[in-house]
Design an enzyme around this catalytic site. Structure first.
Site, mmCIF file in Angstrom:
data_model
loop_
_atom_site.group_PDB
_atom_site.id
_atom_site.type_symbol
_atom_site.label_atom_id
_atom_site.label_comp_id
_atom_site.label_asym_id
_atom_site.label_seq_id
_atom_site.Cartn_x
_atom_site.Cartn_y
_atom_site.Cartn_z
ATOM 1 N N SER A 1 7.197 -4.989 -6.431
ATOM 2 C CA SER A 1 6.253 -4.502 -5.420
ATOM 3 C C SER A 1 4.833 -4.975 -5.646
ATOM 4 O O SER A 1 4.372 -5.113 -6.781
ATOM 5 C CB SER A 1 6.264 -2.967 -5.410
ATOM 6 O OG SER A 1 7.536 -2.486 -5.078
ATOM 7 N N ILE B 1 -0.076 0.645 1.106
ATOM 8 C CA ILE B 1 0.980 -0.204 1.647
ATOM 9 C C ILE B 1 1.638 -0.941 0.481
ATOM 10 O O ILE B 1 0.979 -1.661 -0.265
ATOM 11 C CB ILE B 1 0.411 -1.216 2.671
ATOM 12 C CG1 ILE B 1 -0.344 -0.500 3.795
ATOM 13 C CG2 ILE B 1 1.522 -2.120 3.195
ATOM 14 C CD1 ILE B 1 0.493 0.481 4.605
ATOM 15 N N GLU B 2 2.946 -0.737 0.350
ATOM 16 C CA GLU B 2 3.735 -1.394 -0.684
ATOM 17 C C GLU B 2 4.599 -2.457 -0.001
ATOM 18 O O GLU B 2 5.315 -2.157 0.949
ATOM 19 C CB GLU B 2 4.619 -0.353 -1.372
ATOM 20 C CG GLU B 2 5.490 -0.875 -2.481
ATOM 21 C CD GLU B 2 6.337 0.227 -3.124
ATOM 22 O OE1 GLU B 2 7.156 -0.114 -3.991
ATOM 23 O OE2 GLU B 2 6.195 1.411 -2.753
ATOM 24 N N ILE B 3 4.495 -3.694 -0.473
ATOM 25 C CA ILE B 3 5.288 -4.792 0.078
ATOM 26 C C ILE B 3 6.229 -5.228 -1.030
ATOM 27 O O ILE B 3 5.780 -5.677 -2.098
ATOM 28 C CB ILE B 3 4.390 -5.950 0.543
ATOM 29 C CG1 ILE B 3 3.332 -5.437 1.520
ATOM 30 C CG2 ILE B 3 5.236 -7.060 1.178
ATOM 31 C CD1 ILE B 3 2.237 -6.426 1.809
#
Length: 139
Positions: A118, A129-131
């Site tokens: 992440s 916001i975690e991608i």
């Protein structure tokens, strides 16, 4: 008889500026912006489409009679995790190219199906916001 849910269809984020937030999610996360009219006399609504899901973008101060919503709304109070097939290094490079500060990562996290890699940033209102990508699934 019991009820068991099996997927998430949509969620709603509360934002200070709908246009600013929609543009950020489009530019940074590649989401499609859709504007619709829910019916006569009701204000237009902005949605962000991705995969088989959508995010409805609700302006702070929207009339609760026109937009049925949670009891307590605040911009910047969301913590969302999005999946990508891009490797974390590509996510980092993309965020930097977009001028988005990286809060943390890349690093391992526990997802719904196993270990994620992440990268964290914040949207214009400060929501986290975690991608992420699952190990072994990134291209």
């Amino acid at each position: 008889m019991s009820v068991k849910v099996n997927a998430l269809d949509h969620l709603v984020i509360n934002v200070a500026d709908v246009a600013r937030s929609a543009e950020w999610y489009h530019r940074v996360l590649g989401m499609e912006i859709r504007v619709s009219e829910p019916g006569p006399g009701k204000p237009k609504r902005t949605s962000l489409m991705f995969g088989n899901q959508k995010i409805n973008v609700r302006p702070l101060g929207a009339d609760k009679a026109e937009w049925f919503t949670a009891d307590h709304v605040a911009a910047g109070s969301d913590d969302l995790c999005f999946l990508t097939s891009s490797p974390p290094e590509q996510v980092v490079a993309h965020l930097r190219a977009c001028g988005v500060a990286i809060e943390e990562g890349p690093g391992p996290r526990q997802g719904a199906r196993g270990t994620l890699r992440s990268v964290y940033c914040r949207d214009p209102d400060g929501s986290l916001i975690e991608i992420s990508s699952y190990e072994g699934e990134a291209e």
